[in-house]
Design an enzyme around this catalytic site. Sequence first.
Site, mmCIF file in Angstrom:
data_model
loop_
_atom_site.group_PDB
_atom_site.id
_atom_site.type_symbol
_atom_site.label_atom_id
_atom_site.label_comp_id
_atom_site.label_asym_id
_atom_site.label_seq_id
_atom_site.Cartn_x
_atom_site.Cartn_y
_atom_site.Cartn_z
ATOM 1 N N SER A 88 -7.561 31.575 3.045
ATOM 2 C CA SER A 88 -8.251 32.816 3.418
ATOM 3 C C SER A 88 -8.547 33.738 2.237
ATOM 4 O O SER A 88 -8.013 34.853 2.141
ATOM 5 C CB SER A 88 -7.431 33.546 4.465
ATOM 6 O OG SER A 88 -7.196 32.654 5.504
ATOM 7 N N ARG A 103 -12.844 34.633 -5.920
ATOM 8 C CA ARG A 103 -11.884 35.572 -6.509
ATOM 9 C C ARG A 103 -10.651 35.631 -5.623
ATOM 10 O O ARG A 103 -10.743 35.480 -4.400
ATOM 11 C CB ARG A 103 -12.493 36.980 -6.628
ATOM 12 C CG ARG A 103 -12.969 37.520 -5.304
ATOM 13 C CD ARG A 103 -13.821 38.760 -5.401
ATOM 14 N NE ARG A 103 -14.190 39.195 -4.048
ATOM 15 C CZ ARG A 103 -15.197 38.696 -3.351
ATOM 16 N NH1 ARG A 103 -15.950 37.759 -3.861
ATOM 17 N NH2 ARG A 103 -15.436 39.135 -2.132
ATOM 18 N N ASP A 141 -9.772 32.039 7.522
ATOM 19 C CA ASP A 141 -9.035 32.393 8.747
ATOM 20 C C ASP A 141 -9.943 32.998 9.819
ATOM 21 O O ASP A 141 -9.736 32.797 11.015
ATOM 22 C CB ASP A 141 -7.837 33.309 8.442
ATOM 23 C CG ASP A 141 -8.179 34.515 7.594
ATOM 24 O OD1 ASP A 141 -9.355 34.688 7.204
ATOM 25 O OD2 ASP A 141 -7.252 35.304 7.289
HETATM 26 C C1 BGC Z 1 -10.099 37.566 2.182
HETATM 27 C C2 BGC Z 1 -10.808 36.911 3.340
HETATM 28 C C3 BGC Z 1 -9.867 36.829 4.531
HETATM 29 C C4 BGC Z 1 -9.270 38.198 4.840
HETATM 30 C C5 BGC Z 1 -8.293 38.153 5.998
HETATM 31 C C6 BGC Z 1 -9.475 38.889 2.594
HETATM 32 O O1 BGC Z 1 -8.719 39.405 1.547
HETATM 33 O O2 BGC Z 1 -11.013 37.817 1.130
HETATM 34 O O3 BGC Z 1 -11.249 35.623 2.993
HETATM 35 O O4 BGC Z 1 -10.580 36.349 5.645
HETATM 36 O O5 BGC Z 1 -8.607 38.695 3.704
HETATM 37 O O6 BGC Z 1 -7.212 37.314 5.728
#
Ligand code: BGC
Length: 435
Positions: A88, A103, A141
């Site tokens: 995620s 990133r 996620d």
């Molecule tokens: C991430 C996402 C993720 C979200 C929730 C963010 O920091 O960049 O990819 O879906 O957090 O977990």
Amino acid sequence: MGFPNGYETGTFLALDMGGTNLRVCEVILPEEKGEFDIIQSKYRMPEELKTGTADELWGYIADCLQQFIEYHHEGEELDQLPLGFTFSYPASQDYIDHGVLQRWTKGFDIDGVEGKDVVPPFEEALKERGVPIRLTALINDTTGTLIASAYTDTEVKIGCIFGTGCNAAYMENCGSIPKLAHMNLPPDTLMAINCEWGAFDNEHVILPRTPYDVVIDNESPRPGQQAFEKMIAGLYLGELFRLVLVDLHDNKEIHIFEGQDIGTLRKPYSLDASFLSAVEDDPFENLSETHDLLASKLSLRATKPELELCRRLAELIGTRAARLSACGVAAICKKKNYETAHVGADGSVFNKYPHFKARGAQALREIFDWDPKKGSKSARDPVEIVAAEDGSGVGAALIAALTIKRVQEGQLAGIKNAGAMLKGTKAEKQPEEQV
Ligand code: BGC
């Protein structure tokens, strides 16, 4: 690509690399529509790993998967098990870059991973240990949440996470995705879009920021990134609260915690969102629970006005987070002209933070100007944010199932290594039994 139809079947592994835990699941999708069985194990994600090396990270994850398989399948002759990996972070799950991590977010800071495909080193670590796993899908996620929720509730059109980080996914027609134009996919084919809305307004042209937001950003491992997320997500709520209290204490015209040692409060990230939750949850008129919390956690003796200030501050921080979150949901509904929808939501802030759901629902009513009568207790709002199904377990398994089905049908757009994907799995040996 596309929603599940509820009749997906098979046995899948699912792995979720969250901030605090690593969760491994075995998900069985039986023949009954919309049903699933799941067994899971959790492994602690050591704090040092988040700033360690890439090899340590992949090695640790592969070790956990190996332990899981040894524990649940001791002595069995196993086929290669298909795995849906919930990763995620802003990593491409798309046709162009595959698993390239753009990133790190949420406080992760591991050298040598950004800008690279995360899949080969992960697969390498599995191979070194001889773990019988085929990585079938790398998912976000939010995408898992969208698909898992849509599996059991066909009204679901958006999946959201309001947790340590925040983000959403929805389904788009391929014909409306400019960066895929060259692939000439059928324009009405559906594809999940991971919005990465945490990065909204990184340019700071839309949302007003407080001085505390600026400090959070400047002191973070990635200044200038995840601007929206830094105002909303669980990782930052406690820190915002702490920064305000320190600032008020240091302002000699405001006599707060006067003459007391605020050494503990000065420590960055010493308060997390559960602290704010507890303050907002204090049921007593004299805020005695907040008083005891400040004493035990921060060695502070707070007066009644100081306690009231803490409560109001927590309310403001929590309310801003909920209302900004609702703006994201409303933006997707407006873009897609959704007049009604269920939004499957998950994450610690959504599930545990007091009043987050009610505040978000209220904000949606204001944004869409819904008739307040319709918002009464008996009637339902046209767009409702509801508790999601388990996205990184069931959702990851479903996406693995849908991916295998596409490979079997010869729809290889976006599949990285179709030949290897089914190799040694049950789907290769008994194709009719899969999906
Ligand atoms: C991430 C996402 C993720 C979200 C929730 C963010 O920091 O960049 O990819 O879906 O957090 O977990």
